[in-house]
Scaffold this motif. Structure first.
Motif, PDB file in Angstrom:
ATOM      1  N   ALA A 229     105.922  -3.717 -41.839  1.00 52.22           N
ATOM      2  CA  ALA A 229     107.286  -4.247 -41.797  1.00 52.22           C
ATOM      3  C   ALA A 229     108.268  -3.276 -42.445  1.00 52.22           C
ATOM      4  N   ALA A 230     107.885  -2.691 -43.588  1.00 57.19           N
ATOM      5  CA  ALA A 230     108.773  -1.742 -44.259  1.00 57.19           C
ATOM      6  C   ALA A 230     108.996  -0.505 -43.401  1.00 57.19           C
ATOM      7  N   ARG A 231     107.932  -0.049 -42.744  1.00 58.32           N
ATOM      8  CA  ARG A 231     108.050   1.131 -41.897  1.00 58.32           C
ATOM      9  C   ARG A 231     108.972   0.867 -40.714  1.00 58.32           C
ATOM     10  N   ARG A 232     108.847  -0.311 -40.111  1.00 55.90           N
ATOM     11  CA  ARG A 232     109.694  -0.647 -38.966  1.00 55.90           C
ATOM     12  C   ARG A 232     111.147  -0.867 -39.397  1.00 55.90           C
ATOM     13  N   ALA A 233     111.330  -1.424 -40.577  1.00 53.83           N
ATOM     14  CA  ALA A 233     112.694  -1.611 -41.079  1.00 53.83           C
ATOM     15  C   ALA A 233     113.378  -0.276 -41.328  1.00 53.83           C
ATOM     16  N   LEU A 267     103.021   7.029 -35.907  1.00 49.87           N
ATOM     17  CA  LEU A 267     102.671   7.378 -34.530  1.00 49.87           C
ATOM     18  C   LEU A 267     102.227   6.148 -33.744  1.00 49.87           C
ATOM     19  N   LEU A 268     101.449   5.265 -34.375  1.00 52.44           N
ATOM     20  CA  LEU A 268     101.033   4.039 -33.703  1.00 52.44           C
ATOM     21  C   LEU A 268     102.225   3.154 -33.377  1.00 52.44           C
ATOM     22  N   ALA A 269     103.154   3.054 -34.324  1.00 52.72           N
ATOM     23  CA  ALA A 269     104.330   2.226 -34.093  1.00 52.72           C
ATOM     24  C   ALA A 269     105.187   2.775 -32.957  1.00 52.72           C
ATOM     25  N   ALA A 281     103.511  -6.230 -34.042  1.00 56.24           N
ATOM     26  CA  ALA A 281     103.112  -6.097 -35.445  1.00 56.24           C
ATOM     27  C   ALA A 281     101.652  -6.499 -35.661  1.00 56.24           C
ATOM     28  N   ALA A 282     101.215  -7.594 -35.015  1.00 54.80           N
ATOM     29  CA  ALA A 282      99.830  -8.038 -35.190  1.00 54.80           C
ATOM     30  C   ALA A 282      98.859  -7.029 -34.595  1.00 54.80           C
ATOM     31  N   VAL A 288      95.161  -0.716 -37.471  1.00 50.22           N
ATOM     32  CA  VAL A 288      95.085  -0.148 -38.826  1.00 50.22           C
ATOM     33  C   VAL A 288      93.804  -0.587 -39.521  1.00 50.22           C
ATOM     34  N   LEU A 289      93.466  -1.878 -39.416  1.00 47.58           N
ATOM     35  CA  LEU A 289      92.272  -2.387 -40.070  1.00 47.58           C
ATOM     36  C   LEU A 289      91.006  -1.735 -39.513  1.00 47.58           C
ATOM     37  N   ILE A 290      90.949  -1.572 -38.197  1.00 46.43           N
ATOM     38  CA  ILE A 290      89.781  -0.942 -37.592  1.00 46.43           C
ATOM     39  C   ILE A 290      89.680   0.522 -38.016  1.00 46.43           C
ATOM     40  N   PHE A 291      90.830   1.224 -38.052  1.00 45.93           N
ATOM     41  CA  PHE A 291      90.791   2.629 -38.467  1.00 45.93           C
ATOM     42  C   PHE A 291      90.378   2.748 -39.929  1.00 45.93           C
ATOM     43  N   LEU A 292      90.827   1.817 -40.780  1.00 38.31           N
ATOM     44  CA  LEU A 292      90.407   1.835 -42.179  1.00 38.31           C
ATOM     45  C   LEU A 292      88.903   1.601 -42.294  1.00 38.31           C
TER      46      LEU A 292
END
Length: 483
Positions: A229-233, A267-269, A281-282, A288-292
């Motif tokens: 959210a912060a990145r998109r804002a 880049l994903l966004a 967003a979901a 992100v979770l899978i990459f982590l």
């Protein structure tokens, strides 16, 4: 449960009988990797292993030849889907990202993500890997207890988590790391228990186990959602002064920013096209979770065991160090150096043979299929197992021996393609395999140049979790490398 079938010779697919009524239930629970390895030795390249009481029985068909693995993962992949219970549990906890998605969802995600994992793009992250390696080595130099000992499992897990979080989040890395370190083990253990249980209680029932897992999942989701959210804002850009390189300094030649990139979340966004749209967003959180998950545990395993094996084999360690010094001298390694370190790459591949980070890969058969002369029924749970195939004496003489020369170009060319498949294969092969190899070679080179390693722990027991799980530490003693 799938109907039991027979092979081309009119015989039932062979496998261990196990205990009356319970079959191999305890063997699978206590040591699934050893159970599959013993089943291949005793019964051949396609086996049926079952366990559990009537009405709760689990039945798995193990496929252990290189040709069989190729059929399941590549040439016949349309007939083998990620529909089993284990993948459903991973999906429920870590989201429907690239690892778990199927059909149109998977194809759309793959098209959106693929441009972020081209060789040129991935090579740009070598500077981030080198910076995190320097940070780790500096910590080793301080050696607060004065013993010069480290646990390679713990150190490589921390290192790879910091690296993938840095590349994903840029300067938002610290908050994410603390939450991942706290929550991933809780969620991973929960997924494992449910994935291998013949029956599980509904997730919404307020049992202590469900509540602990739900709390950890909520905390993990929340930190990812806050960063997204912060990145998109901020218009999709990383925080001011932030990048995958973490210290706010301008990246050097050949870094991700110079090749038109930034941290992976940005880049994903920004990923999108007319056909597939973009990630909401979901969906971003799921990726992100899978990459982590996939981006740190797997590479940590490969690095920890590569260093552990070198610590146990001084001759191969010295040979790898000589190559590193000859190629690099005192300079920081970059992406271009990976191809100039062939013996170090052979060491890594041999470590991944003996300790594949994905030791077992599961699928479910859509239709009845013949594999290596045995008929696997429709609806059957099927596994291919790098842990077993990588130890198959047909492809690997004296398979338990550590020998990096198994991976000379000539030796690789002479072997069947799927005799070694630590990254899976076919259309669902790991999208991050080039990054994992690059990160591992760069880190290994820098560690060997700085330190000589002597094994303290001789054997590290392992088990099958979501990834290969060391069940104890891998302690080694460090000495500054002599000139």
């Amino acid at each position: 449960m799938a109907t039991r079938t027979v092979g081309t010779g009119g015989r039932e697919v062979p496998g261990p009988a196990g205990l009356p009524l319970l079959g191999s239930m305890f063997d699978l629970r206590n040591d699934s990797l050893g159970t599959f390895l013993a089943a291949r030795r005793a019964h051949g390249d396609v086996v049926r292993v079952w366990g559990g009481p009537p009405g709760m029985r689990v039945e798995v068909y193990g496929v252990f030849s290189a040709a069989g693995a190729q059929q399941v993962l590549a040439t016949g992949s349309a007939n083998f889907r990620k529909d089993n219970v284990f993948y459903e549990e991973v999906r429920e906890s870590f989201g429907n990202g690239l690892l778990t998605a199927q059909d149109d969802d998977y194809l759309r995600q793959r098209r959106l993500v693929q441009p972020l994992f081209t060789r040129r793009r991935v090579d740009g992250y070598a500077a981030a890997v080198a910076a995190e390696t320097e940070r780790m080595l500096a910590g080793w130099g301080e050696s607060p207890d004065g013993t010069g000992r480290v646990d390679l499992v713990a150190e490589m897990t921390r290192f790879t988590l910091r690296t993938v979080a840095r590349i994903l989040f840029g300067t938002d890395v610290e908050a994410a790391i603390a939450v991942v370190e706290r929550c991933f083990p809780v969620i991973g253990d929960y997924v494992l228990r449910r994935g291998y249980s013949p029956a599980s209680l509904p997730r919404h029932w307020p049992t202590p186990d469900n509540r602990r897992a739900a709390a950890a999942t909520a905390e993990l989701y929340a930190v990812c959602d806050r960063i997204i959210a912060a990145r998109r804002a901020a218009g999709g850009a990383a925080p001011e002064g932030g990048s995958a390189f973490g210290d706010g300094t301008a990246p050097g030649a050949g870094t991700a920013l110079e090749t038109g990139g930034d941290d992976l979340l940005t880049l994903l966004a920004a990923a999108g096209n007319a056909e597939d749209g973009s990630f909401d967003a979901a969906e971003l959180r799921d990726q992100v979770l899978i990459f982590l998950l996939a981006g740190h545990e797997t590479t940590a395993t490969s690095l920890a065991f590569a260093l552990h094996l070198l610590a146990k084999h001084p001759e191969q360690q010295a040979r790898a160090r000589e190559e590193v010094r000859r190629v690099l001298g005192d300079r920081t390694p970059g992406a271009a150096d990976a191809d100039a370190l062939p013996y170090l790459t052979q060491v890594l591949k041999e470590a991944m043979r003996l300790y594949p980070a994905a030791p077992v890969i599961g699928r479910r058969a859509v239709a009845a299929t013949e594999i290596d002369g045995q008929l696997v029924p429709a609806g059957a749970d099927v596994i291919v197992a790098p842990w077993v195939t990588h130890r198959h004496p047909r492809y690997w003489p004296d398979p338990e021996r550590f020998d990096p020369d198994r991976f000379t170009p000539e030796a690789e060319k002479a072997r069947e393609r799927y005799a070694w498949f630590p990254f899976g294969g076919g259309p669902r092969a790991c999208i991050g395999q080039h990054f994992s190899m690059l990160e591992s070679v760069v880190a290994l080179a820098m560690v060997l140049r700085a330190y000589e390693l002597e094994a303290v722990t001789q054997e590290v027991p392992v088990g099958a979790g979501i990834t290969l799980r060391p069940l104890g530490p891998a302690h080694c003693r460090l000495r500054p490398a002599t000139p």
